[in-house]
Enzyme design. Structure first.
Site, short mmCIF file in Angstrom:
data_model
loop_
_atom_site.label_atom_id
_atom_site.label_comp_id
_atom_site.label_asym_id
_atom_site.label_seq_id
_atom_site.Cartn_x
_atom_site.Cartn_y
_atom_site.Cartn_z
N MET A 245 6.21 13.81 -13.98
CA MET A 245 6.17 13.90 -12.53
C MET A 245 7.18 14.94 -12.02
O MET A 245 7.46 15.01 -10.82
CB MET A 245 6.45 12.55 -11.87
CG MET A 245 5.36 11.53 -12.09
SD MET A 245 5.29 10.26 -10.81
CE MET A 245 6.94 9.59 -10.87
N ALA B 237 17.03 16.49 -19.41
CA ALA B 237 17.04 16.73 -20.85
C ALA B 237 16.11 15.79 -21.60
O ALA B 237 15.60 16.14 -22.68
CB ALA B 237 18.47 16.61 -21.40
N HIS C 270 13.09 14.83 -20.64
CA HIS C 270 11.77 15.47 -20.63
C HIS C 270 11.73 16.64 -21.61
O HIS C 270 10.73 16.85 -22.32
CB HIS C 270 11.44 15.99 -19.22
CG HIS C 270 11.32 14.93 -18.19
ND1 HIS C 270 12.29 14.70 -17.24
CD2 HIS C 270 10.34 14.03 -17.92
CE1 HIS C 270 11.92 13.73 -16.44
NE2 HIS C 270 10.74 13.29 -16.83
N ASP D 164 10.10 4.31 -20.40
CA ASP D 164 9.06 3.53 -19.70
C ASP D 164 8.26 2.78 -20.76
O ASP D 164 7.10 3.13 -21.05
CB ASP D 164 8.18 4.45 -18.86
CG ASP D 164 8.95 5.07 -17.70
OD1 ASP D 164 9.36 4.32 -16.81
OD2 ASP D 164 9.14 6.29 -17.71
N GLN E 205 4.88 1.18 -19.89
CA GLN E 205 3.90 2.25 -19.69
C GLN E 205 3.41 2.79 -21.03
O GLN E 205 2.21 3.04 -21.21
CB GLN E 205 4.53 3.38 -18.89
CG GLN E 205 3.68 4.63 -18.79
CD GLN E 205 4.37 5.72 -18.00
OE1 GLN E 205 4.33 5.72 -16.77
NE2 GLN E 205 5.02 6.67 -18.68
N SER F 67 17.22 9.65 -16.12
CA SER F 67 16.11 9.36 -15.22
C SER F 67 16.19 10.28 -14.02
O SER F 67 17.30 10.58 -13.53
CB SER F 67 16.16 7.90 -14.76
OG SER F 67 15.24 7.67 -13.70
N SER F 68 15.04 10.70 -13.53
CA SER F 68 15.01 11.52 -12.32
C SER F 68 15.62 10.76 -11.15
O SER F 68 16.22 11.36 -10.24
CB SER F 68 13.58 11.94 -12.00
OG SER F 68 13.05 12.74 -13.05
#
Length: 283
Positions: free
Chosen positions: A26, A31, A33, A147, A150, A182-183
């Site tokens: 998203m 780091a 990602h 996640d 998920q 986390s974002s």
């Protein structure tokens, strides 16, 4: 690195590719990602990352409107990591007509934990991921363990729809003090950031107790909830589950996961730790 915005451009760029590795995101990348892109490079080529803030997975009152959109910075990080193609559609491109068809994940995976506190969330996740899989048609797709629920939903989606995609799990990356990247960590103020490691510490305490022989799973989880609440957190859940099914552990369980979600101020943090049980052999 190519930056594409439409499905037609994406399909043209990937025509004839059979070993594509895919990392859906998203955006507002960190780091963690980047590590997923680096993992994807070990499993396929070209590497495709998507950046799309999916409205279907946000509930009423959640942070869809304020979720950070940082496309230029994200593309810089992805290019540096060796990503070959970025697909960054807008909402109209992903949902050109109202999405009246949707994926309904099985209740055994989504009826509890985050699914209980975010109704419809996993329907939105599964629906957009299936659309992205149809567009990218990867051989491998990489998802982070942070996640965890998920991750299991996506694995079951692939299994039940007979998709020829290997799902690869990337380990959670953490800051030096243990906080899972986390974002949404950017929402924390300085004081909250100092307290944010408490969730991971409580989960690690449960893991240590269980690995030392504690079998009162409900008791150690309840104690962790109490500790967080006493420290000013608002707890959604802290739970021990079988890592393969997310059901309550049984005597046959060899691999467990402890999961937690709690609010620190206005920010909801999630984390998990998966681990094996001493003396039990995984099959």
């Amino acid at each position: 690195m190519q930056l594409l915005h439409t499905a037609a451009e994406l399909r043209a760029a990937l025509a004839g590719q059979s070993k594509t590795a895919f990392v859906p995101t998203m955006g507002n990348l960190h780091a963690g990602h980047v590590s997923l892109v680096e993992l994807a490079k070990q499993h396929g080529q070209p590497v495709v990352a998507s950046i799309f803030v999916n409205p279907l997975q946000f509930g009423a009152g959640e942070d869809f409107e304020r979720y950070p959109r940082t496309l230029e910075a994200d593309c810089g990080k992805l290019e540096a990591a060796g990503c070959d193609l970025v697909f960054a559609p807008d909402v109209a491109e992903m949902y050109p007509v109202p999405q009246s068809f949707s994926v309904q994940p099985c209740r055994s995976l989504t009826g509890e934990l985050d699914g209980a506190f975010r109704p419809g969330h996993f329907n939105g996740v599964a629906t957009v991921v299936l659309k992205l899989f149809n567009l990218v048609q990867p051989r491998v797709a990489v998802f982070g363990k942070k996640d965890y629920q998920q991750l299991l939903v996506i694995r079951e989606l692939v299994r039940q729809f007979n998709l020829p995609i290997e799902i690869v799990a990337g380990d959670t990356l953490r800051d030096p003090d243990g906080l899972a990247m986390s974002s949404r960590n950017a929402y924390l103020d300085a004081s909250e950031r100092m307290q944010a490691t408490r969730l991971q510490q409580e989960l690690a305490g449960i893991r240590a107790a269980v690995q030392s022989g504690e079998r009162d799973f409900a008791g150690v989880s309840a104690a962790a909830c109490r500790h967080l609440k006493m420290a000013g957190w608002r707890v959604d859940y802290v739970e021990l589950r079988d890592a393969g099914t997310l059901q309550l552990p049984t005597p046959a369980s060899t691999h467990l996961v402890v999961l937690g979600a709690a609010w620190l101020g206005q920010t909801r943090l999630i984390d998990n730790l998966d681990f094996g049980l001493p003396g039990r052999v995984e099959v």
